[in-house]
Design a protein around this motif. Structure first.
Motif, PDB file in Angstrom:
ATOM      1  N   HIS A 114       0.834  -1.201   0.000  1.00 43.70           N
ATOM      2  CA  HIS A 114       0.000   0.000   0.000  1.00 43.70           C
ATOM      3  C   HIS A 114       0.874   1.258   0.000  1.00 43.70           C
ATOM      4  CE1 HIS A 114      -3.425   2.604   0.780  1.00 43.70           C
ATOM      5  NE2 HIS A 114      -2.751   3.139   1.787  1.00 43.70           N
ATOM      6  N   GLU A 115       1.915   1.268   0.820  1.00 45.22           N
ATOM      7  CA  GLU A 115       2.800   2.429   0.887  1.00 45.22           C
ATOM      8  C   GLU A 115       3.494   2.692  -0.450  1.00 45.22           C
ATOM      9  OE1 GLU A 115       4.022   2.239   5.647  1.00 45.22           O
ATOM     10  OE2 GLU A 115       5.387   1.458   4.110  1.00 45.22           O
ATOM     11  N   ARG A 116       3.707   1.641  -1.222  1.00 46.98           N
ATOM     12  CA  ARG A 116       4.399   1.788  -2.506  1.00 46.98           C
ATOM     13  C   ARG A 116       3.432   1.840  -3.683  1.00 46.98           C
ATOM     14  NH1 ARG A 116       7.062  -0.342   1.292  1.00 46.98           N
ATOM     15  NH2 ARG A 116       9.323  -0.175   1.503  1.00 46.98           N
ATOM     16  N   GLN A 117       2.151   1.772  -3.374  1.00 46.41           N
ATOM     17  CA  GLN A 117       1.097   1.812  -4.385  1.00 46.41           C
ATOM     18  C   GLN A 117       1.332   0.756  -5.472  1.00 46.41           C
ATOM     19  OE1 GLN A 117       0.944   5.949  -5.682  1.00 46.41           O
ATOM     20  NE2 GLN A 117      -0.376   6.496  -3.973  1.00 46.41           N
ATOM     21  N   GLU A 118       1.714  -0.430  -5.020  1.00 43.67           N
ATOM     22  CA  GLU A 118       1.930  -1.548  -5.933  1.00 43.67           C
ATOM     23  C   GLU A 118       0.767  -2.529  -5.824  1.00 43.67           C
ATOM     24  OE1 GLU A 118       5.730  -3.505  -5.988  1.00 43.67           O
ATOM     25  OE2 GLU A 118       6.726  -1.758  -5.144  1.00 43.67           O
ATOM     26  N   ALA A 119       0.352  -3.072  -6.949  1.00 50.62           N
ATOM     27  CA  ALA A 119      -0.738  -4.049  -6.966  1.00 50.62           C
ATOM     28  C   ALA A 119      -0.216  -5.419  -6.528  1.00 50.62           C
ATOM     29  CB  ALA A 119      -1.337  -4.147  -8.360  1.00 50.62           C
ATOM     30  N   VAL A 120      -0.998  -6.088  -5.685  1.00 48.72           N
ATOM     31  CA  VAL A 120      -0.630  -7.417  -5.209  1.00 48.72           C
ATOM     32  C   VAL A 120      -1.911  -8.222  -5.003  1.00 48.72           C
ATOM     33  CG1 VAL A 120      -0.663  -6.745  -2.772  1.00 48.72           C
ATOM     34  CG2 VAL A 120       0.748  -8.681  -3.490  1.00 48.72           C
ATOM     35  N   ARG A 121      -1.804  -9.524  -5.195  1.00 46.20           N
ATOM     36  CA  ARG A 121      -2.938 -10.410  -4.959  1.00 46.20           C
ATOM     37  C   ARG A 121      -2.516 -11.440  -3.936  1.00 46.20           C
ATOM     38  NH1 ARG A 121      -6.277 -10.536 -10.513  1.00 46.20           N
ATOM     39  NH2 ARG A 121      -7.735 -11.600  -9.152  1.00 46.20           N
ATOM     40  N   TRP A 122      -3.491 -11.855  -3.111  1.00 43.36           N
ATOM     41  CA  TRP A 122      -3.175 -12.728  -1.981  1.00 43.36           C
ATOM     42  C   TRP A 122      -4.372 -13.605  -1.692  1.00 43.36           C
ATOM     43  CZ3 TRP A 122       0.022 -14.569   1.681  1.00 43.36           C
ATOM     44  CH2 TRP A 122      -0.446 -14.827   2.961  1.00 43.36           C
ATOM     45  N   GLY A 123      -4.192 -14.897  -1.615  1.00 47.96           N
ATOM     46  CA  GLY A 123      -5.335 -15.748  -1.318  1.00 47.96           C
ATOM     47  C   GLY A 123      -5.016 -17.223  -1.426  1.00 47.96           C
ATOM     48  N   PRO A 124      -6.009 -18.066  -1.154  1.00 46.23           N
ATOM     49  CA  PRO A 124      -5.810 -19.516  -1.204  1.00 46.23           C
ATOM     50  C   PRO A 124      -5.816 -20.030  -2.631  1.00 46.23           C
ATOM     51  CG  PRO A 124      -8.092 -19.026  -0.665  1.00 46.23           C
ATOM     52  CD  PRO A 124      -7.373 -17.701  -0.719  1.00 46.23           C
TER      53      PRO A 124
END
Length: 250
Positions: free
Chosen positions: A156-166
């Motif tokens: 969030h601080e770097r305004q980068e997109a990331v995905r996270w999940g099972p």
């Protein structure tokens, strides 16, 4: 809110850098594809990583061959399986963890109105032994909720997109692992699909929504000593106890 623990298997030196500096290493999906197709590696590699899988079934696929003169030959119905991978997505970076759910993956040893003592189910400990790669990799126990907050704060601080999940595991007997409509709506979700031959991994993964180079990429979240514990060897997992307390009733 994740109600469970994360486990990461890696070499001791990498386990220590993860705990002390929060170093998280990402590899391209393509790297895992190449490890299986070239080296026959089946524990951490998967030739179907990030692939859209299709298995139309007997009698549902025809094969048409066109010769150099333009003449077409239609062969009898075949039992054909095929897959394809987006060339951009296969270069996305991923980092994988095992997630153990307090409700599904643990046995209750003791319980009262305030406390519960849990133990990882023996069948799961046995399945996870493969991830230790012959005891060369030690398990890291990670507080899932605390790690998740730290991870998202970083991006969030770097305004980068990331995905996270099972990861969603599918059978190779299914006609498809993802529908055409779902894939067209969001091609990126394909990184969370794997064949059920890997279901024992109980994988949660982090995906960088951008290409990385073939050497991989490291990020540093800072010290994680408050939420990470390195176990001395993989066998300790079966004897580990987890105590849960209801703070509202203290």
């Amino acid at each position: 809110m994740m109600r469970g623990i994360l486990i990461k298997y890696c070499e001791r030196k990498h386990a220590e850098s993860f705990q002390k500096e929060g170093v998280v290493h990402f590899e391209r999906l393509k790297t895992f594809i190449e490890q299986e197709s070239k080296n026959g590696e089946h524990i951490i590699a998967d030739v179907l990583e990030g692939a859209v899988y299709r298995n139309p079934g007997p009698g549902k696929t025809t094969v048409t061959i066109t010769d150099p003169t333009g003449k077409r030959f239609v062969l009898p119905a075949q039992d054909v399986q095929y897959n394809f991978t987006d060339s951009a997505i296969e270069n996305w970076g991923v980092c994988s963890f095992t997630f153990l759910d307090f409700e599904k993956d643990f046995d209750i040893i003791e319980r009262d109105n305030v406390h519960a003592t849990l133990r990882v189910k023996p069948s799961i400990c046995k399945e996870l032994q493969a991830l230790s790669l012959g005891s060369t990799h030690v398990p890291i126990i990670i507080g899932a909720g605390a790690f998740e907050k730290r991870l998202f704060k970083y991006f969030h601080e770097r305004q980068e997109a990331v995905r996270w999940g099972p990861v969603r595991y599918y059978s190779l007997d299914e006609e498809e692992n993802i529908s055409s409509e779902d894939y067209q709506e969001d091609p990126g979700k394909i990184i969370f699909y794997k064949s059920d031959g890997y279901a024992y991994e109980r994988e949660y993964r982090v995906g960088l929504v951008r290409p990385i180079n073939k050497k991989g990429k490291n990020i540093s979240l800072g010290s994680l000593t408050d939420c990470v514990k390195i176990l001395d060897n993989p066998g300790i997992l079966k004897n580990m106890r987890v105590e849960l307390s209801d703070s509202k009733q203290r």
